[in-house]
Scaffold this motif. Structure first.
Motif, mmCIF file in Angstrom:
data_model
loop_
_atom_site.group_PDB
_atom_site.id
_atom_site.type_symbol
_atom_site.label_atom_id
_atom_site.label_comp_id
_atom_site.label_asym_id
_atom_site.label_seq_id
_atom_site.Cartn_x
_atom_site.Cartn_y
_atom_site.Cartn_z
ATOM 1 N N ASP A 244 -7.890 -8.973 -7.848
ATOM 2 C CA ASP A 244 -6.512 -8.850 -7.361
ATOM 3 C C ASP A 244 -6.449 -8.058 -6.061
ATOM 4 N N GLY B 150 3.390 -6.696 -7.278
ATOM 5 C CA GLY B 150 3.969 -7.487 -8.353
ATOM 6 C C GLY B 150 3.234 -7.281 -9.658
ATOM 7 N N LEU C 36 1.244 -11.141 -3.952
ATOM 8 C CA LEU C 36 0.408 -12.103 -4.679
ATOM 9 C C LEU C 36 1.151 -13.368 -5.107
ATOM 10 N N LYS C 37 2.455 -13.443 -4.794
ATOM 11 C CA LYS C 37 3.215 -14.658 -5.100
ATOM 12 C C LYS C 37 3.384 -15.473 -3.825
ATOM 13 N N GLU C 38 2.730 -16.638 -3.782
ATOM 14 C CA GLU C 38 2.713 -17.439 -2.560
ATOM 15 C C GLU C 38 4.111 -17.846 -2.106
ATOM 16 N N SER C 39 4.964 -18.238 -3.048
ATOM 17 C CA SER C 39 6.314 -18.676 -2.675
ATOM 18 C C SER C 39 7.117 -17.535 -2.063
ATOM 19 N N VAL C 40 6.921 -16.323 -2.596
ATOM 20 C CA VAL C 40 7.614 -15.146 -2.067
ATOM 21 C C VAL C 40 7.137 -14.843 -0.649
ATOM 22 N N SER D 10 6.371 -9.171 -2.931
ATOM 23 C CA SER D 10 5.332 -9.416 -3.940
ATOM 24 C C SER D 10 4.240 -10.238 -3.265
#
Length: 344
Positions: free
Chosen positions: A158, A149, A113-117, A111
């Motif tokens: 996006d 995501g 666009l998810k920084e932690s991922v 994903s």
């Protein structure tokens, strides 16, 4: 002016070196930035991405174009089993030892666009690079939709952020090429989903389309050729001349084992629809070389080509729209006389 160590600006005295665009695949895939390959469903997008990826991983030329070798990570959002079959088919077709090829396919989607991922994935990419014991040459994201995501493909914000993360987190960190596999929208004539957002943020954009065949070709084939023949075109490239379109066809490759029903397991690989000699004629014709000079250029000790043969090959490309139609009555001076023998 002395050379600067500034990491934010490049000064005029540093422009003096002769620079040219660098490619991961000669003329086709730039080393820099993020490139996008798009097509409708069932147009061999992943087959082409696998073809490029494995040529880069092994260092063997792609359809006559030189490549710069490097390890490959293929981040797949779906169809992991099918991709493994395609890799095996490619290795068998190209006579490469599968377990020696520096490529890895992900077990799950990412994903972006998810920084932690992304941060978690970077740790795994670091591990892969360490295991390869060589730098990454290419990261493939297949597909954009499965890697976005909760993001909206039709949102310019996006889409720009998606490509920016790939540039800043992956391309910059590993100094590798990034290729994104993408779909067209409902209206295929409008190109990839996200349209102008992609062209504005991608280094290069490629389109795969079906090939329209002549009546003679349809009669010569038991199977509809358009079901297995594609045309790859470069729709956008920054700061370089786009390569001319190329046609590829799918061929069946047996994998060397049978399933539980006793049937041979197969997959597909892509090969050129034209021979290397035909493609050379196409290249030299586009460079405005005369038929006589082309025949002389490609002839050798074992095979001599005539101007008539060159014309037949050129006519074949004109029928497919890969060369401009020949204007009636126009001949180059050295083609005005009847055909002369080629002296090697």
């Amino acid at each position: 002016m002395s050379k600067s160590k500034d990491h934010y600006f490049l000064y005029s005295d540093e422009f003096l070196d002769n620079e040219e665009a660098e490619y991961r695949i000669e003329d086709w895939l730039p080393k820099d930035g993020v490139s996008v390959l798009y097509a409708p469903k069932d147009h061999f997008k992943s087959f082409l991405a696998i073809d490029w990826a494995l040529c880069i991983a092994t260092g063997i030329p792609w359809k006559g174009f030189e490549v710069e070798q490097g390890a490959v990570l293929y981040i797949a959002g779906e169809g992991n089993y099918g991709l493994r079959k395609r890799v095996r088919a490619w290795a068998l077709y190209n006579k490469q030892e599968l377990d020696k090829i520096p490529i890895a396919i992900s077990k799950n989607a990412i994903s972006i666009l998810k920084e932690s991922v992304v941060e978690e994935w970077l740790e795994h990419v670091d591990f892969a690079v360490e295991r390869f014991k060589q730098p990454l040459g290419l990261i493939v994201i297949d597909t954009l939709a499965s890697s976005m995501g909760a993001g909206d493909e039709n949102s310019p914000t996006d889409m720009a952020e998606f490509l920016n993360v790939l540039k800043t987190k992956f391309k910059a960190r590993y100094d590798c090429t990034v290729l994104v596999v993408h779909h067209t929208g409902k209206d295929r004539t409008k190109g990839a989903r996200g349209g102008s957002s992609i062209e504005g943020n991608a280094e290069c954009v490629y389109e795969i389309s079906r090939v329209k065949h002549t009546k003679d070709e349809l009669e010569e084939n038991d199977e509809e050729p358009s079901k297995k023949t594609i045309r790859l075109s470069c729709k956008h490239i920054k700061d370089a001349e786009p390569p001319k379109p190329i046609e590829l066809k799918s061929v069946v490759q047996e994998l060397g084992y049978t399933n539980k029903y006793g049937k041979q397991v197969t997959s597909l690989v892509l090969e050129l629809t034209f021979s290397i000699i035909e493609l050379k004629v196409l290249e030299l014709t586009r460079a405005n070389m005369s038929q006589r000079d082309i025949a002389k250029h490609i002839s050798n000790d074992t095979k001599t080509y005539t101007q008539t043969q060159i014309k037949r090959i050129q006519d074949k490309f004109r029928e497919k729209g890969l060369l401009e139609p020949d204007k009636p009555g126009r001949k180059k001076k050295n083609e005005e006389n009847q055909e002369e023998p080629i002296v090697l």
